[in-house]
Design a protein around this motif. Structure first.
Motif, PDB file in Angstrom:
ATOM      1  N   VAL A  29       0.849  -1.195   0.000  1.00 29.57           N
ATOM      2  CA  VAL A  29       0.000   0.000   0.000  1.00 29.57           C
ATOM      3  C   VAL A  29       0.878   1.237   0.000  1.00 29.57           C
ATOM      4  O   VAL A  29       2.037   1.198   0.391  1.00 29.57           O
ATOM      5  CB  VAL A  29      -0.945   0.043   1.228  1.00 29.57           C
ATOM      6  N   ASP A  30       0.289   2.348  -0.456  1.00 23.46           N
ATOM      7  CA  ASP A  30       0.957   3.636  -0.347  1.00 23.46           C
ATOM      8  C   ASP A  30       0.328   4.393   0.821  1.00 23.46           C
ATOM      9  O   ASP A  30      -0.572   3.884   1.492  1.00 23.46           O
ATOM     10  CB  ASP A  30       0.856   4.420  -1.657  1.00 23.46           C
ATOM     11  N   GLU A  31       0.799   5.611   1.055  1.00 29.85           N
ATOM     12  CA  GLU A  31       0.329   6.362   2.224  1.00 29.85           C
ATOM     13  C   GLU A  31      -1.146   6.716   2.128  1.00 29.85           C
ATOM     14  O   GLU A  31      -1.864   6.685   3.127  1.00 29.85           O
ATOM     15  CB  GLU A  31       1.167   7.632   2.397  1.00 29.85           C
ATOM     16  N   VAL A  32      -1.619   7.045   0.934  1.00 27.93           N
ATOM     17  CA  VAL A  32      -3.027   7.429   0.762  1.00 27.93           C
ATOM     18  C   VAL A  32      -3.937   6.239   1.033  1.00 27.93           C
ATOM     19  O   VAL A  32      -4.942   6.347   1.752  1.00 27.93           O
ATOM     20  CB  VAL A  32      -3.256   8.004  -0.658  1.00 27.93           C
ATOM     21  N   THR A  33      -3.600   5.085   0.473  1.00 27.93           N
ATOM     22  CA  THR A  33      -4.409   3.895   0.686  1.00 27.93           C
ATOM     23  C   THR A  33      -4.371   3.468   2.144  1.00 27.93           C
ATOM     24  O   THR A  33      -5.401   3.070   2.707  1.00 27.93           O
ATOM     25  CB  THR A  33      -3.907   2.750  -0.217  1.00 27.93           C
ATOM     26  N   LEU A  34      -3.202   3.570   2.783  1.00 30.54           N
ATOM     27  CA  LEU A  34      -3.094   3.240   4.195  1.00 30.54           C
ATOM     28  C   LEU A  34      -4.003   4.137   5.027  1.00 30.54           C
ATOM     29  O   LEU A  34      -4.700   3.671   5.931  1.00 30.54           O
ATOM     30  CB  LEU A  34      -1.637   3.361   4.653  1.00 30.54           C
ATOM     31  N   THR A  35      -4.021   5.408   4.713  1.00 28.96           N
ATOM     32  CA  THR A  35      -4.901   6.345   5.435  1.00 28.96           C
ATOM     33  C   THR A  35      -6.363   5.976   5.230  1.00 28.96           C
ATOM     34  O   THR A  35      -7.156   6.015   6.181  1.00 28.96           O
ATOM     35  CB  THR A  35      -4.640   7.781   4.951  1.00 28.96           C
ATOM     36  N   GLN A  36      -6.740   5.599   4.024  1.00 28.05           N
ATOM     37  CA  GLN A  36      -8.123   5.196   3.761  1.00 28.05           C
ATOM     38  C   GLN A  36      -8.491   3.951   4.542  1.00 28.05           C
ATOM     39  O   GLN A  36      -9.579   3.877   5.133  1.00 28.05           O
ATOM     40  CB  GLN A  36      -8.329   4.969   2.266  1.00 28.05           C
ATOM     41  N   TYR A  37      -7.596   2.962   4.582  1.00 28.88           N
ATOM     42  CA  TYR A  37      -7.860   1.745   5.350  1.00 28.88           C
ATOM     43  C   TYR A  37      -8.009   2.067   6.837  1.00 28.88           C
ATOM     44  O   TYR A  37      -8.913   1.550   7.502  1.00 28.88           O
ATOM     45  CB  TYR A  37      -6.733   0.732   5.162  1.00 28.88           C
ATOM     46  N   LEU A  38      -7.119   2.903   7.351  1.00 30.33           N
ATOM     47  CA  LEU A  38      -7.184   3.245   8.772  1.00 30.33           C
ATOM     48  C   LEU A  38      -8.463   4.010   9.096  1.00 30.33           C
ATOM     49  O   LEU A  38      -9.077   3.782  10.148  1.00 30.33           O
ATOM     50  CB  LEU A  38      -5.948   4.050   9.178  1.00 30.33           C
ATOM     51  N   ASP A  39      -8.876   4.910   8.220  1.00 33.15           N
ATOM     52  CA  ASP A  39     -10.126   5.637   8.447  1.00 33.15           C
ATOM     53  C   ASP A  39     -11.317   4.689   8.470  1.00 33.15           C
ATOM     54  O   ASP A  39     -12.253   4.864   9.258  1.00 33.15           O
ATOM     55  CB  ASP A  39     -10.319   6.711   7.373  1.00 33.15           C
ATOM     56  N   GLN A  40     -11.293   3.666   7.624  1.00 30.06           N
ATOM     57  CA  GLN A  40     -12.379   2.689   7.611  1.00 30.06           C
ATOM     58  C   GLN A  40     -12.383   1.848   8.887  1.00 30.06           C
ATOM     59  O   GLN A  40     -13.438   1.534   9.426  1.00 30.06           O
ATOM     60  CB  GLN A  40     -12.281   1.781   6.393  1.00 30.06           C
ATOM     61  N   THR A  41     -11.197   1.486   9.385  1.00 31.48           N
ATOM     62  CA  THR A  41     -11.148   0.672  10.601  1.00 31.48           C
ATOM     63  C   THR A  41     -11.580   1.473  11.822  1.00 31.48           C
ATOM     64  O   THR A  41     -12.210   0.937  12.720  1.00 31.48           O
ATOM     65  CB  THR A  41      -9.740   0.096  10.833  1.00 31.48           C
ATOM     66  N   VAL A  42     -11.231   2.751  11.869  1.00 29.56           N
ATOM     67  CA  VAL A  42     -11.631   3.586  13.007  1.00 29.56           C
ATOM     68  C   VAL A  42     -13.148   3.752  13.039  1.00 29.56           C
ATOM     69  O   VAL A  42     -13.758   3.815  14.111  1.00 29.56           O
ATOM     70  CB  VAL A  42     -10.910   4.959  12.933  1.00 29.56           C
ATOM     71  N   ALA A  43     -13.783   3.766  11.876  1.00 30.45           N
ATOM     72  CA  ALA A  43     -15.238   3.932  11.815  1.00 30.45           C
ATOM     73  C   ALA A  43     -15.983   2.658  12.185  1.00 30.45           C
ATOM     74  O   ALA A  43     -17.189   2.709  12.441  1.00 30.45           O
ATOM     75  CB  ALA A  43     -15.634   4.387  10.415  1.00 30.45           C
ATOM     76  N   MET A  44     -15.305   1.518  12.224  1.00 35.26           N
ATOM     77  CA  MET A  44     -15.970   0.246  12.549  1.00 35.26           C
ATOM     78  C   MET A  44     -16.276   0.167  14.043  1.00 35.26           C
ATOM     79  O   MET A  44     -15.574   0.738  14.869  1.00 35.26           O
ATOM     80  CB  MET A  44     -15.091  -0.937  12.144  1.00 35.26           C
ATOM     81  N   SER A  45     -17.328  -0.571  14.348  1.00 26.92           N
ATOM     82  CA  SER A  45     -17.672  -0.792  15.754  1.00 26.92           C
ATOM     83  C   SER A  45     -17.870  -2.280  15.960  1.00 26.92           C
ATOM     84  O   SER A  45     -18.746  -2.868  15.327  1.00 26.92           O
ATOM     85  CB  SER A  45     -18.945  -0.022  16.094  1.00 26.92           C
ATOM     86  N   PRO A  46     -17.111  -2.939  16.784  1.00 26.42           N
ATOM     87  CA  PRO A  46     -15.950  -2.456  17.534  1.00 26.42           C
ATOM     88  C   PRO A  46     -14.749  -2.302  16.612  1.00 26.42           C
ATOM     89  O   PRO A  46     -14.654  -2.952  15.579  1.00 26.42           O
ATOM     90  CB  PRO A  46     -15.714  -3.559  18.559  1.00 26.42           C
ATOM     91  N   GLN A  47     -13.849  -1.453  17.053  1.00 24.99           N
ATOM     92  CA  GLN A  47     -12.663  -1.169  16.238  1.00 24.99           C
ATOM     93  C   GLN A  47     -11.737  -2.386  16.246  1.00 24.99           C
ATOM     94  O   GLN A  47     -11.413  -2.914  17.307  1.00 24.99           O
ATOM     95  CB  GLN A  47     -11.933   0.052  16.804  1.00 24.99           C
ATOM     96  N   PRO A  48     -11.310  -2.853  15.051  1.00 24.91           N
ATOM     97  CA  PRO A  48     -10.406  -4.006  15.016  1.00 24.91           C
ATOM     98  C   PRO A  48      -9.010  -3.641  15.533  1.00 24.91           C
ATOM     99  O   PRO A  48      -8.610  -2.487  15.518  1.00 24.91           O
ATOM    100  CB  PRO A  48     -10.366  -4.399  13.535  1.00 24.91           C
ATOM    101  N   GLU A  49      -8.298  -4.668  15.991  1.00 32.49           N
ATOM    102  CA  GLU A  49      -6.925  -4.469  16.449  1.00 32.49           C
ATOM    103  C   GLU A  49      -6.031  -4.164  15.252  1.00 32.49           C
ATOM    104  O   GLU A  49      -6.251  -4.664  14.158  1.00 32.49           O
ATOM    105  CB  GLU A  49      -6.409  -5.728  17.148  1.00 32.49           C
ATOM    106  N   LEU A  50      -5.021  -3.375  15.507  1.00 29.73           N
ATOM    107  CA  LEU A  50      -4.037  -3.070  14.476  1.00 29.73           C
ATOM    108  C   LEU A  50      -2.682  -3.525  14.975  1.00 29.73           C
ATOM    109  O   LEU A  50      -2.205  -3.054  16.015  1.00 29.73           O
ATOM    110  CB  LEU A  50      -4.017  -1.566  14.163  1.00 29.73           C
ATOM    111  N   HIS A  51      -2.079  -4.473  14.278  1.00 36.58           N
ATOM    112  CA  HIS A  51      -0.751  -4.977  14.631  1.00 36.58           C
ATOM    113  C   HIS A  51       0.266  -4.293  13.723  1.00 36.58           C
ATOM    114  O   HIS A  51       0.101  -4.268  12.511  1.00 36.58           O
ATOM    115  CB  HIS A  51      -0.682  -6.484  14.452  1.00 36.58           C
ATOM    116  N   PHE A  52       1.317  -3.786  14.339  1.00 40.37           N
ATOM    117  CA  PHE A  52       2.358  -3.063  13.613  1.00 40.37           C
ATOM    118  C   PHE A  52       3.658  -3.824  13.750  1.00 40.37           C
ATOM    119  O   PHE A  52       4.134  -4.056  14.868  1.00 40.37           O
ATOM    120  CB  PHE A  52       2.488  -1.641  14.172  1.00 40.37           C
ATOM    121  N   GLN A  53       4.254  -4.222  12.617  1.00 42.67           N
ATOM    122  CA  GLN A  53       5.480  -5.016  12.648  1.00 42.67           C
ATOM    123  C   GLN A  53       6.482  -4.502  11.625  1.00 42.67           C
ATOM    124  O   GLN A  53       6.488  -4.924  10.477  1.00 42.67           O
ATOM    125  CB  GLN A  53       5.168  -6.491  12.375  1.00 42.67           C
ATOM    126  N   PRO A  54       7.350  -3.586  12.040  1.00 44.36           N
ATOM    127  CA  PRO A  54       8.417  -3.155  11.117  1.00 44.36           C
ATOM    128  C   PRO A  54       9.580  -4.136  11.153  1.00 44.36           C
ATOM    129  O   PRO A  54       9.830  -4.795  12.159  1.00 44.36           O
ATOM    130  CB  PRO A  54       8.824  -1.796  11.676  1.00 44.36           C
TER     131      PRO A  54
END
Length: 142
Positions: free
Chosen positions: A81-106
């Protein structure tokens, strides 16, 4: 005191044809011909498909994973993903109820600037359920 040339006397009529008006008419016709020629374009008109800017439904309602590889590429659930698509995905997850977990693994060798940029995007999206995965790889470093 006019000079005469070619052995002809002044009282004989001139036998040479005056080509100046003929050349003038030909030049005018040439210019009109050039102006009336349609402009040739070498473009080939092709109807290309339009890109779909809507994000694909790659969002899991339970948990999603953002990974960054050693080259600095960002992945959402395994898809680049690029930054714009990542932002869109994150905005969609924040709007969900309940909010799904986000795992970050660099990746351990990923550049700090890339990791920091992705974390800034996550923070701007107001994600509340964020977890860092893979911290055990740094266990011996501290």
């Amino acid at each position: 005191m006019a000079m005469s040339g070619g052995g002809r006397s002044d009282d004989e009529p001139m036998m040479d044809m005056n080509t100046t008006p003929l050349i003038d008419v030909l030049l005018v016709l040439l210019i009109m011909f050039i102006i009336t020629i349609p402009i040739q374009s070498h473009a080939v008109k092709v109807d290309l498909p339009q890109p779909d800017n809507r994000p694909q439904n790659n969002i899991d309602p339970q948990k999603n994973k953002i990974t960054i590889n050693a080259q600095g590429q960002t992945f959402w659930n395994g898809s680049p993903v690029d930054e714009v698509t990542l932002t869109q995905y994150l905005d969609q997850t924040v709007a969900m109820s309940p909010q799904p977990e986000l795992h970050f693994q660099p990746d351990a060798t990923a550049r700090y600037e890339v990791v920091d940029g992705v974390l800034a995007i996550i923070k701007r999206a107001n994600v509340t359920k964020l977890g860092f995965v893979g911290n055990e790889q740094y266990r011996g470093d501290f």
